[in-house]
Design an enzyme around this catalytic site. Sequence first.
Site, PDB file in Angstrom:
ATOM      1  N   LYS A   1       8.267  74.322 -73.206  1.00  0.00           N
ATOM      2  CA  LYS A   1       6.864  74.354 -73.618  1.00  0.00           C
ATOM      3  C   LYS A   1       6.658  75.373 -74.739  1.00  0.00           C
ATOM      4  O   LYS A   1       5.911  75.112 -75.693  1.00  0.00           O
ATOM      5  CB  LYS A   1       5.956  74.670 -72.415  1.00  0.00           C
ATOM      6  CG  LYS A   1       5.883  73.565 -71.375  1.00  0.00           C
ATOM      7  CD  LYS A   1       4.783  73.798 -70.351  1.00  0.00           C
ATOM      8  CE  LYS A   1       5.108  74.890 -69.374  1.00  0.00           C
ATOM      9  NZ  LYS A   1       4.092  75.008 -68.287  1.00  0.00           N
TER      10      LYS A   1
ATOM     11  N   HIS B   1      -9.281  75.263 -70.682  1.00  0.00           N
ATOM     12  CA  HIS B   1      -8.197  74.561 -70.010  1.00  0.00           C
ATOM     13  C   HIS B   1      -8.301  73.074 -70.353  1.00  0.00           C
ATOM     14  O   HIS B   1      -9.402  72.517 -70.446  1.00  0.00           O
ATOM     15  CB  HIS B   1      -8.308  74.706 -68.493  1.00  0.00           C
ATOM     16  CG  HIS B   1      -8.054  76.082 -67.992  1.00  0.00           C
ATOM     17  ND1 HIS B   1      -7.502  76.333 -66.748  1.00  0.00           N
ATOM     18  CD2 HIS B   1      -8.268  77.307 -68.546  1.00  0.00           C
ATOM     19  CE1 HIS B   1      -7.398  77.642 -66.566  1.00  0.00           C
ATOM     20  NE2 HIS B   1      -7.873  78.250 -67.646  1.00  0.00           N
TER      21      HIS B   1
ATOM     22  N   PRO C   1     -19.482  75.728 -62.337  1.00  0.00           N
ATOM     23  CA  PRO C   1     -20.214  75.621 -61.066  1.00  0.00           C
ATOM     24  C   PRO C   1     -20.681  74.181 -60.828  1.00  0.00           C
ATOM     25  O   PRO C   1     -20.746  73.361 -61.749  1.00  0.00           O
ATOM     26  CB  PRO C   1     -21.410  76.559 -61.265  1.00  0.00           C
ATOM     27  CG  PRO C   1     -21.009  77.472 -62.373  1.00  0.00           C
ATOM     28  CD  PRO C   1     -20.151  76.636 -63.273  1.00  0.00           C
TER      29      PRO C   1
ATOM     30  N   HIS D   1       6.833  76.302 -59.815  1.00  0.00           N
ATOM     31  CA  HIS D   1       5.675  75.419 -59.647  1.00  0.00           C
ATOM     32  C   HIS D   1       5.528  75.021 -58.174  1.00  0.00           C
ATOM     33  O   HIS D   1       6.529  74.786 -57.488  1.00  0.00           O
ATOM     34  CB  HIS D   1       5.845  74.172 -60.519  1.00  0.00           C
ATOM     35  CG  HIS D   1       4.592  73.366 -60.652  1.00  0.00           C
ATOM     36  ND1 HIS D   1       4.157  72.506 -59.656  1.00  0.00           N
ATOM     37  CD2 HIS D   1       3.676  73.288 -61.648  1.00  0.00           C
ATOM     38  CE1 HIS D   1       3.029  71.938 -60.038  1.00  0.00           C
ATOM     39  NE2 HIS D   1       2.719  72.396 -61.249  1.00  0.00           N
TER      40      HIS D   1
ATOM     41  N   TYR E   1      -8.735  86.499 -62.463  1.00  0.00           N
ATOM     42  CA  TYR E   1      -9.382  85.294 -61.946  1.00  0.00           C
ATOM     43  C   TYR E   1     -10.629  85.738 -61.191  1.00  0.00           C
ATOM     44  O   TYR E   1     -10.551  86.201 -60.053  1.00  0.00           O
ATOM     45  CB  TYR E   1      -8.422  84.540 -61.028  1.00  0.00           C
ATOM     46  CG  TYR E   1      -7.183  84.023 -61.736  1.00  0.00           C
ATOM     47  CD1 TYR E   1      -7.293  83.122 -62.781  1.00  0.00           C
ATOM     48  CD2 TYR E   1      -5.906  84.445 -61.365  1.00  0.00           C
ATOM     49  CE1 TYR E   1      -6.165  82.652 -63.444  1.00  0.00           C
ATOM     50  CE2 TYR E   1      -4.767  83.977 -62.023  1.00  0.00           C
ATOM     51  CZ  TYR E   1      -4.907  83.082 -63.060  1.00  0.00           C
ATOM     52  OH  TYR E   1      -3.801  82.619 -63.719  1.00  0.00           O
TER      53      TYR E   1
ATOM     54  N   GLU F   1     -11.309  84.769 -66.173  1.00  0.00           N
ATOM     55  CA  GLU F   1     -11.347  83.310 -66.011  1.00  0.00           C
ATOM     56  C   GLU F   1     -12.545  82.909 -65.147  1.00  0.00           C
ATOM     57  O   GLU F   1     -12.882  83.586 -64.171  1.00  0.00           O
ATOM     58  CB  GLU F   1     -10.066  82.802 -65.354  1.00  0.00           C
ATOM     59  CG  GLU F   1     -10.072  81.278 -65.168  1.00  0.00           C
ATOM     60  CD  GLU F   1      -8.739  80.733 -64.713  1.00  0.00           C
ATOM     61  OE1 GLU F   1      -7.776  80.810 -65.516  1.00  0.00           O
ATOM     62  OE2 GLU F   1      -8.644  80.253 -63.564  1.00  0.00           O
ATOM     63  N   PHE F   2     -13.168  81.791 -65.510  1.00  0.00           N
ATOM     64  CA  PHE F   2     -14.301  81.230 -64.774  1.00  0.00           C
ATOM     65  C   PHE F   2     -14.035  79.753 -64.499  1.00  0.00           C
ATOM     66  O   PHE F   2     -13.160  79.136 -65.112  1.00  0.00           O
ATOM     67  CB  PHE F   2     -15.585  81.372 -65.592  1.00  0.00           C
ATOM     68  CG  PHE F   2     -15.862  82.769 -66.073  1.00  0.00           C
ATOM     69  CD1 PHE F   2     -16.414  83.714 -65.223  1.00  0.00           C
ATOM     70  CD2 PHE F   2     -15.557  83.148 -67.373  1.00  0.00           C
ATOM     71  CE1 PHE F   2     -16.663  85.003 -65.664  1.00  0.00           C
ATOM     72  CE2 PHE F   2     -15.799  84.438 -67.828  1.00  0.00           C
ATOM     73  CZ  PHE F   2     -16.351  85.369 -66.969  1.00  0.00           C
ATOM     74  N   PHE F   3     -14.820  79.187 -63.584  1.00  0.00           N
ATOM     75  CA  PHE F   3     -14.744  77.749 -63.338  1.00  0.00           C
ATOM     76  C   PHE F   3     -16.148  77.147 -63.420  1.00  0.00           C
ATOM     77  O   PHE F   3     -17.144  77.853 -63.199  1.00  0.00           O
ATOM     78  CB  PHE F   3     -14.091  77.435 -61.986  1.00  0.00           C
ATOM     79  CG  PHE F   3     -14.868  77.913 -60.788  1.00  0.00           C
ATOM     80  CD1 PHE F   3     -15.900  77.145 -60.246  1.00  0.00           C
ATOM     81  CD2 PHE F   3     -14.568  79.124 -60.181  1.00  0.00           C
ATOM     82  CE1 PHE F   3     -16.617  77.584 -59.134  1.00  0.00           C
ATOM     83  CE2 PHE F   3     -15.282  79.572 -59.077  1.00  0.00           C
ATOM     84  CZ  PHE F   3     -16.307  78.800 -58.559  1.00  0.00           C
TER      85      PHE F   3
ATOM     86  N   VAL G   1       7.700  72.360 -56.383  1.00  0.00           N
ATOM     87  CA  VAL G   1       9.114  72.527 -56.038  1.00  0.00           C
ATOM     88  C   VAL G   1       9.314  73.613 -54.977  1.00  0.00           C
ATOM     89  O   VAL G   1      10.450  73.974 -54.671  1.00  0.00           O
ATOM     90  CB  VAL G   1       9.971  72.847 -57.292  1.00  0.00           C
ATOM     91  CG1 VAL G   1       9.854  71.721 -58.300  1.00  0.00           C
ATOM     92  CG2 VAL G   1       9.581  74.180 -57.926  1.00  0.00           C
TER      93      VAL G   1
END
Length: 594
Positions: A182, A81, A25, A157, A285, A21-23, A160
């Site tokens: 889901k 995502h 920049p 989650h 990640y 996984e990447f995000f 909660v």
Amino acid sequence: MKVIDKIKSWTDEGKTTFSFEFFPPRTEDGVDNLFERMDRLVAYGPAFCDITWGAGGSTADLTLDIVSRMQNVVCVESMMHLTCTNMPVEKIDHALETIRSNGIQNVLALRGDPPHGENKFVQVEGGFGCALDLVNHIRSKYGDYFGVAVAGYPEAHPDVIGENGLASKEAYQSDLEYLKKKVDAGADLIVTQLFFDTDMLLKFVNDCRQIGIKCPIVPGIMPINNYKGFLRMIGFCKTKIPAEVMAALEPIQENEEAVKAYGIHLGTEMCKKILAHGIKSLHLYTLNMEKSALSILMNLGMIEESKISRSLPWRRPANVFRIKEDVRPIFWANRPKSYISRTKAWEDFPQGRWGDSRSASYGALTDHQFSRPRARDKKLQQEWVVPLKSVEDIHEKFKELCLGNLKSSPWSELDGLHPETKIINEQLVKINSKGFLTINSQPSVNAERSDSSTVGWGGPGGYVYQKAYLEFFCSKDKLDEVVEICKAMPSITYIAMNKGENWVSNTSQSDVNAVTWGVFPAKEIIQPTIVDPSSFNVWKDEAFETWSRNWSNLYPEADPSRNLLEQVKNSYYLVSLVENDYINGNIFKVFADL
């Protein structure tokens, strides 16, 4: 291809899948660096890679651009995502239509985090309030086109989880039941939130199975790279940390290398336990870093640095529209991104045989083919912008490249030379010294094992073959000498063109020559690389323009070096030379007496 189909296929074959996984920049340089890392990571063969959607949709456009490049340029199965935060239905559909048009089939459907500065998710007018709504929408509007993944939370989650760091039994059970909704709505894959308590992950998987969730559950593993970042992440995700982990980290928190080493050790041990319990998928990640993720996989024996395999001599496309493509002209071997951009409008892609390429319409040459990351631009400046007083000085730069002393080339998008070039680099140096300036080459290969580290491709159990190939620039006088010599060498075929469209060749413009092929168990012969005169006619424009765009234009205007390079560009020929006798032939014999 859908990720779920790939995971099922690998599982049926007894393989363990891994993914990254990447995000997005924040800076342009950061994006360039990400793609360099991504290229290196993808070489190890992940099942897929995914890219996050910024909080509140803050990186929507960038995410769409990155995921398209991942799928179509990096050529890795990509998952985007998609969140509900600040996303009315029109924006959601725009994102889905965009990735569908780019051949992407995978979405991770999320509610999303609140925008920066806000503590609570608020449903936007005309949008959705939860991931379940998003899954329902994707399935109702797009049917079975997309593979849909959703998030699973081993500790429940974060919304909660109480102040004591735990969710109540009721809240945990409610979260599980929502996850099942889901899946029942059409999600076919679960990717978990990060965790550090492996027993809790295993309990979560078992609890999911107990309530009838049967789809694959992929554990999300976050290697610890530095202590402060680790604390920020676990605080945000409300992740439980086993006492022994904190006890190991606290004494070394100021020693970043020690923290990183412990993170690799911890990640490895967690994965070993997960795999030992029959789970066959891992999702890492990366936080846009590579060393820790790769170290964990190497420790597990899932990858080897010395055994990066290739399914074809070039990276196989991931785009669903060109997934069956397996033949390309050799001319773009060092510029695969340019080739993809110039062929993206094709409706059909060659499979098995090249066919009649005269009907194929290559995209026009634009600035896009010459855009490059800043880091590569800097490297070209450092290595190629030197005073050039004569053509002999130009020869010297090409000789340095062939010797491996330069890591960049104006005619290549890749770093350094192909491993197989080392087989012939001494001969390449000699002919460059004589004014034959090579930009592409391959040695002859006769029945080399397909798992060879230098020339192998296609997986184990096969044999690969190559005709020797050279592509170079030279003056008209030198071309005339080559043509004369080739008259006495019937196994040599050549095509030559200059910038002014003059054509010199001993083949027909319709002759297609397979220069790479492979023989594998229970398969037809694969011929992934060809020399095609019609495509050469297209390629030569790009090759000549590269003299200006990627080299001479790096000098100031009116600089003597710049003028010299332009003179060479305008007077030289581009030559494609093939030695068709791959058993006894010697392509370098052409140049022996020149």
